[in-house]
Design an enzyme around this catalytic site. Structure first.
Site, PDB file in Angstrom:
ATOM      1  N   TYR A 143       0.793  -0.869   0.328  1.00  0.00           N
ATOM      2  CA  TYR A 143      -0.184  -0.349  -0.208  1.00  0.00           C
ATOM      3  C   TYR A 143       0.698   1.395   0.175  1.00  0.00           C
ATOM      4  O   TYR A 143       0.474   2.306  -0.486  1.00  0.00           O
ATOM      5  CB  TYR A 143      -1.275  -0.158   0.883  1.00  0.00           C
ATOM      6  CG  TYR A 143      -1.738   1.499   1.071  1.00  0.00           C
ATOM      7  CD1 TYR A 143      -2.485   1.644  -0.010  1.00  0.00           C
ATOM      8  CD2 TYR A 143      -1.623   2.772   2.443  1.00  0.00           C
ATOM      9  CE1 TYR A 143      -3.313   3.162   0.572  1.00  0.00           C
ATOM     10  CE2 TYR A 143      -2.164   3.115   2.806  1.00  0.00           C
ATOM     11  CZ  TYR A 143      -3.264   3.740   1.512  1.00  0.00           C
ATOM     12  OH  TYR A 143      -4.092   5.030   1.978  1.00  0.00           O
ATOM     13  N   ARG A 150       1.556   6.890  -7.011  1.00  0.00           N
ATOM     14  CA  ARG A 150       0.355   7.370  -7.191  1.00  0.00           C
ATOM     15  C   ARG A 150       0.864   9.489  -7.221  1.00  0.00           C
ATOM     16  O   ARG A 150      -0.198   9.557  -7.888  1.00  0.00           O
ATOM     17  CB  ARG A 150      -0.672   7.186  -6.776  1.00  0.00           C
ATOM     18  CG  ARG A 150      -1.916   8.073  -6.306  1.00  0.00           C
ATOM     19  CD  ARG A 150      -2.692   8.493  -5.375  1.00  0.00           C
ATOM     20  NE  ARG A 150      -2.494   7.669  -4.271  1.00  0.00           N
ATOM     21  CZ  ARG A 150      -3.807   6.986  -3.040  1.00  0.00           C
ATOM     22  NH1 ARG A 150      -5.230   7.203  -3.413  1.00  0.00           N
ATOM     23  NH2 ARG A 150      -3.789   6.843  -1.521  1.00  0.00           N
ATOM     24  N   TYR A 203      -0.486  13.229   6.620  1.00  0.00           N
ATOM     25  CA  TYR A 203      -0.312  12.429   6.656  1.00  0.00           C
ATOM     26  C   TYR A 203       1.227  12.286   7.312  1.00  0.00           C
ATOM     27  O   TYR A 203       1.410  11.990   7.099  1.00  0.00           O
ATOM     28  CB  TYR A 203      -1.225  10.830   6.572  1.00  0.00           C
ATOM     29  CG  TYR A 203      -2.687  10.554   7.029  1.00  0.00           C
ATOM     30  CD1 TYR A 203      -3.423  10.964   7.423  1.00  0.00           C
ATOM     31  CD2 TYR A 203      -2.886   9.150   6.273  1.00  0.00           C
ATOM     32  CE1 TYR A 203      -4.395  10.481   7.258  1.00  0.00           C
ATOM     33  CE2 TYR A 203      -3.831   8.812   6.249  1.00  0.00           C
ATOM     34  CZ  TYR A 203      -5.225   9.687   6.894  1.00  0.00           C
ATOM     35  OH  TYR A 203      -5.676   9.143   7.103  1.00  0.00           O
ATOM     36  N   GLU A 323     -14.519  -0.587   6.925  1.00  0.00           N
ATOM     37  CA  GLU A 323     -14.800   1.085   5.545  1.00  0.00           C
ATOM     38  C   GLU A 323     -15.311   1.049   4.756  1.00  0.00           C
ATOM     39  O   GLU A 323     -15.980  -0.240   4.587  1.00  0.00           O
ATOM     40  CB  GLU A 323     -13.091   1.077   5.076  1.00  0.00           C
ATOM     41  CG  GLU A 323     -12.980   2.136   3.966  1.00  0.00           C
ATOM     42  CD  GLU A 323     -11.804   2.727   3.472  1.00  0.00           C
ATOM     43  OE1 GLU A 323     -10.682   2.320   4.258  1.00  0.00           O
ATOM     44  OE2 GLU A 323     -11.739   2.280   2.207  1.00  0.00           O
TER      45      GLU A 323
END
Ligand code: 3EB
Length: 332
Positions: A143, A150, A203, A323
């Site tokens: 991830y 990304r 974050y 989620e």
């Protein structure tokens, strides 16, 4: 022109098919043949019957389409839906970079190139599904590799990775290629954040070298409509996971977060009526199928009337058990 979400719908309904901008086939065997861009999400359905379920965005105008290099898209007027799949195994292994980072960067570059060519540069919503999301690649969780790739894709298209970013979700699937679907338009969406949470693009480093690139929600304006597209939402307050190991408490916290985002949307909506979670569509991702009854009970308590779809998938932090994403539409 308008946009309507069909959930679930029948693949043999040809009239409906002709006016589908794009959509999803969810399930363990989602290999249904459809003539529109379809993101195949290989996940167990927890509450439906059958092997797969179709969801689609329907439009009432003429559509045009295209495809190239693993990218399939359709547009109608000022909106476009596309799906990209990449076979990671076939990627060249570059020095110092992982395959997944490379594949993610390539997908995002391909998407931005198409949107620029089509003159529809504004991303509204992205759906990211990764096999083996918690696996390690070159010493970094997949991830986190995805987040690096990304952001590279955004940067190479000279797009900001903070502030004006699309709504999104990113989930782990047990099978299938890396796949990204996107909804974009000629007009920008209004990005929304959640006052209970730190923006994901801020974050801290402990969640990985590159923060995730998404907004908590987006308000988009297909002609005559106002769409609220709420990103995948979990039991995070500030930047920290709350209630590790307690799915019921995580689900309550998640509903609080969804409500906080809907409140933000209502603070700047153009529509006369407010958005109400209970009138919205919800897609629920559960890490463990065994938690279905508890989660459904908590969601139904708050939203007895919402259209609900539950699937099993891996939420991107290992301590998150649930989620939920949401979408709503109002006339304006
Ligand atoms: C979170 O709030 C939970 O990486 O695109 C939610 C929505 C999450 C989107 C993404 C990740 C993403 O951080 C995870």
């Amino acid at each position: 022109m308008s946009l309507r979400h069909l959930l679930p719908f029948d693949a043999s309904d040809c009239q409906a098919q002709a006016q589908v901008l794009g959509g999803f086939a969810l399930g363990v065997a989602p290999d249904v043949a459809v003539p529109w861009p379809c993101q195949r999400v290989r996940v167990p359905l927890l509450d439906g019957s059958g092997d797969s379920c179709l969801e689609a965005w329907q439009v009432d105008g003429a559509v045009s389409s295209g495809q190239a290099d693993g990218l399939v898209w359709r547009r109608s007027g000022d909106m476009l839906f596309g799906v990209i799949e990449v076979d990671e195994a076939a990627m060249a292994v570059p020095d110092g970079h992982s395959r997944l980072e490379r594949a993610s960067a390539q997908i995002y570059r391909q998407m931005f190139t198409l949107l620029d060519q089509q003159g529809l540069p504004h991303l509204w919503r992205i759906w990211n599904y990764l096999p083996d999301i918690h696996g390690q690649e070159m010493g970094l969780e997949r991830y986190r590799q995805f987040n690096v790739g990304r952001a590279e894709g955004f940067a190479s298209a000279a797009r900001s990775v903070v502030g004006r970013v699309p709504a999104a979700c990113a989930l782990g699937v047990r099978q299938g290629p890396l796949t990204v679907a996107f909804l974009a338009g000629a007009s920008p969406a209004v990005p929304l954040e959640n006052p209970r949470q730190l923006s994901a693009f801020r974050y801290p480093q402990r969640y990985g070298p590159q923060s995730p690139t998404f907004a908590r929600a987006a308000l988009a304006y297909p002609d005559g409509q106002e769409w609220l597209l709420v990103s995948g939402t979990a039991s995070i307050v500030g930047h920290e996971t709350r209630h590790a190991g307690d799915v019921r408490a995580q689900c309550h916290e998640t509903m609080e977060n969804l409500q906080a985002v809907v409140d933000q949307a209502n603070g700047c909506r153009r529509s006369v009526r407010p958005f109400d979670l209970d009138g919205m569509g919800l897609r629920v991702y559960l890490r463990h199928a065994r938690d279905l009854d508890v989660v459904r009970e908590v969601v139904r308590e708050r939203c007895p009337g919402a259209a609900l779809g539950c699937v099993q998938a891996d939420v991107c932090r290992e301590d998150l058990l649930v989620e939920i994403e949401a979408w709503g539409v109002l006339p304006c």
